[in-house]
Design an enzyme around this catalytic site. Sequence first.
Site, short mmCIF file in Angstrom:
data_model
loop_
_atom_site.label_atom_id
_atom_site.label_comp_id
_atom_site.label_asym_id
_atom_site.label_seq_id
_atom_site.Cartn_x
_atom_site.Cartn_y
_atom_site.Cartn_z
N CYS A 119 37.52 45.70 38.70
CA CYS A 119 37.36 44.32 39.02
C CYS A 119 36.76 43.61 40.49
O CYS A 119 37.04 42.75 40.88
CB CYS A 119 38.86 43.61 38.74
SG CYS A 119 39.85 43.63 37.26
N HIS A 258 39.72 37.54 43.58
CA HIS A 258 39.71 38.02 42.46
C HIS A 258 41.13 37.68 41.41
O HIS A 258 41.92 37.32 41.88
CB HIS A 258 40.18 39.54 41.78
CG HIS A 258 40.48 39.96 40.87
ND1 HIS A 258 39.54 39.84 39.51
CD2 HIS A 258 41.51 41.23 40.05
CE1 HIS A 258 39.94 40.86 38.73
NE2 HIS A 258 41.11 40.95 38.56
N ASN A 288 42.06 36.37 33.45
CA ASN A 288 41.24 37.49 34.58
C ASN A 288 40.32 38.10 33.60
O ASN A 288 39.97 38.53 32.39
CB ASN A 288 42.55 38.67 34.79
CG ASN A 288 41.94 40.16 35.07
OD1 ASN A 288 40.51 40.37 35.61
ND2 ASN A 288 42.32 40.97 35.70
#
Length: 331
Positions: A119, A258, A288
């Site tokens: 990520c 993020h 996400n």
Amino acid sequence: MSVSAAPVAILGTGSFVPDRVVSNTEAGAHAGVDDAWIVRKTAIRERRWARPGQATSDLATGAARNALRSAGITADQLSTIVVATSTPDHKQPATAVFVHQNLGGATTGVAAFDVNAVCAGFSFALDVAHGMIAKSGGYGLVIGADLYSQILDPADRKTVILFGDGAGAAVIGPAGPERGIRRSVFHMYSDMSDLVVVPAGGSRQPYAPAVHEAGLQYFSMEGRTVRDFIVNTVPGLVKEFLHECEVLPADITHLVPHQANGRMLEELWSRLDLPGATLHRTVGEFGNVGAASVPLTLDQAARSGALRPGDRVLLLGMGGGFSVSLALIDW
């Protein structure tokens, strides 16, 4: 750490998500959790999941085309294509190869490859492309793209409710002295490498019938440990990074992090000393989306008109490994 050798800036951004909207009710059905529970724990209300036959490169290509259009650049002007992903189309070749192919007009004189920092990957890819463009010129296409819906265990409430599919992209190239990618820094905590994993499918544990019986092909995460680490460690890293950049916390205009978990972002934001900054969030709508989180959120901010010339934008990536990336952009 990297410092710009020549002025290189983000010239345009783009994003792309599947058209299939997945509600909390659908995402949590097999995990035994409902909409109210998911919102309370994550602040996520929906996400996008790819349809059958849709791959990571399809999402990446959609974001790429939008970014090229935003920058006023055509594919034949590209010299570099870097895709950050932990869910590639295939083990090989790189997903960037398919983006190059899909764009059609891109020439053969292009470096096209992938990076994987989970990520946190977009800032890693941005830094690599930045160095190449600063040294050799031309234009770079940097993409963060992930399709997590294919590796989620429907019964695992720790993961299936969090993740969506999507892609974000940026075109970088020569710029004047008042704007540019100012500095990047990366941190790696490899003693935490077992917290975010897909155990099977690589050379350590190849696919086999027993793998599927044990569910080892699925993404797994120790969410509580990751959350505690982030909220306790990242504020210090941000403070140190800004000091190295000789920038005061009050001078940061935008934070684009993020989008791991909406509740975690709230807690992290309360511990960051960025009094003049706007926190940009897309987690409620898209969940996400892995390496796509930062560029997708950056694109949403840019297209809303929130980012203005002269603004200082801080990109914050956090991903498996465990890796943390920070990048300072003069918009």
